[in-house]
Enzyme design. Structure first.
Site, mmCIF file in Angstrom:
data_model
loop_
_atom_site.group_PDB
_atom_site.id
_atom_site.type_symbol
_atom_site.label_atom_id
_atom_site.label_comp_id
_atom_site.label_asym_id
_atom_site.label_seq_id
_atom_site.Cartn_x
_atom_site.Cartn_y
_atom_site.Cartn_z
ATOM 1 N N CYS A 27 2.279 -52.563 -53.589
ATOM 2 C CA CYS A 27 2.171 -53.295 -54.819
ATOM 3 C C CYS A 27 1.464 -54.907 -54.412
ATOM 4 C CB CYS A 27 3.372 -53.293 -55.486
ATOM 5 S SG CYS A 27 3.203 -53.768 -57.306
ATOM 6 N N HIS A 69 4.680 -47.166 -56.008
ATOM 7 C CA HIS A 69 5.854 -47.499 -55.425
ATOM 8 C C HIS A 69 6.602 -46.141 -54.670
ATOM 9 C CE1 HIS A 69 6.737 -51.766 -56.447
ATOM 10 N NE2 HIS A 69 6.093 -51.525 -57.399
ATOM 11 N N GLU A 129 8.289 -46.177 -51.955
ATOM 12 C CA GLU A 129 9.817 -46.253 -51.473
ATOM 13 C C GLU A 129 10.681 -45.653 -52.592
ATOM 14 O OE1 GLU A 129 9.225 -49.751 -54.252
ATOM 15 O OE2 GLU A 129 8.006 -48.622 -52.922
#
Length: 266
Positions: free
Chosen positions: A120, A229, A231
């Site tokens: 990001c 994203h 994660e």
């Protein structure tokens, strides 16, 4: 006689860039736990937070201590002056401390072979480091999707649901991890690539043509930057796990090289 106990192997050390925050009037440094967990559980590395304080960090020490670095997502934006654009509106959240650390240290760390994963804002930082530019409000551009996170009243875990497909470009790093050419991702951003930086290889695009992933073409180590994203989806998304696993493998390679260099110098 008790059985001989062997020590567990040392894990590679991964620096996770922090955000600058204010906490009850005190300047602080913050890393969201999703990055810590993904580096620990999937990359199988030791996460350490890198404070965004340029005055306390130096590249030589980081090169001797780190085996990889994660540039995290953030609600803040890269300062437009970094890529030669007009200043962002005063109400736009920025992080000059993080800008100073990332743009001051990262170019040399990448040139010296440190694996890097940008997510990001980290994706946007890597683009600007390579002399690319950013569009500060993608959703305002004709023909572009609205890539923002949407309704903030939703439960936080719903923010990270898949939001649109990406088209993976054949022959790159991401195709080797994804195994498919069309994948769903959880894209949450309002800035995006305007001009892709020098020496960057596009790895995936959104349906509106926006670059959603790239790698650094002219360095030998693992590099990947994604505009979504991973994660936050390590429990249910094979691509998210594959990204962090590949990054962890690259960090182990870097760790072996770093330790061998220490032994050779002793």
């Amino acid at each position: 006689m008790p059985a001989f106990q062997t020590s567990p192997p040392r894990r590679p050390v991964v620096g996770i860039i922090a955000d600058s925050i204010e906490f009850h009037g005190h300047r602080g440094h913050s890393v969201l736990h999703g990055y810590v967990r993904a580096v620990n559980e999937i990359a199988q590395a030791m996460p350490v937070m890198l404070p965004v304080a340029a005055e306390v960090l130096d590249g030589t020490t980081l090169l001797g201590a780190l085996d990889g670095i994660v540039l995290t997502g953030s609600p803040s934006n890269v300062a437009a002056e970094r890529y030669g654009a007009s200043a962002l509106p005063a109400a736009t959240r920025q992080d000059t401390h993080r800008d100073a650390v990332v743009f001051g240290l990262l170019p040399a760390l990448i040139r010296r072979g440190l694996p890097v994963l940008g997510i990001c804002r980290g994706f946007q930082e890597l683009n600007v480091i390579h002399r690319g530019t950013l569009e500060p409000a993608v959703h305002e551009q004709p023909g572009r999707l609205d890539h923002r996170e949407g309704d903030h009243n939703r439960p936080i875990e719903r923010w990270y649901d898949n939001s649109h497909p990406i088209h993976v470009i054949p022959g790159g790093v991401l195709e080797g991890l994804a195994g498919e050419l069309v994948m769903q991702v959880n894209s949450l951003h309002h800035q995006g690539v305007d001009r892709l930086g020098d020496g960057l290889r596009p790895e995936a695009t959104a349906p509106d043509g926006l670059v959603e992933a790239f790698s650094i073409a002219d360095v030998p180590q693992f590099t990947l930057a994604v505009q979504w994203h991973p994660e936050m989806r390590i429990d249910d998304c094979p691509l998210s796990r594959a990204i962090f696993a590949a990054f962890g493998n690259a960090c182990r390679t870097r760790q072996r090289e770093r330790e061998q260099a220490i032994l050779s110098a002793s």
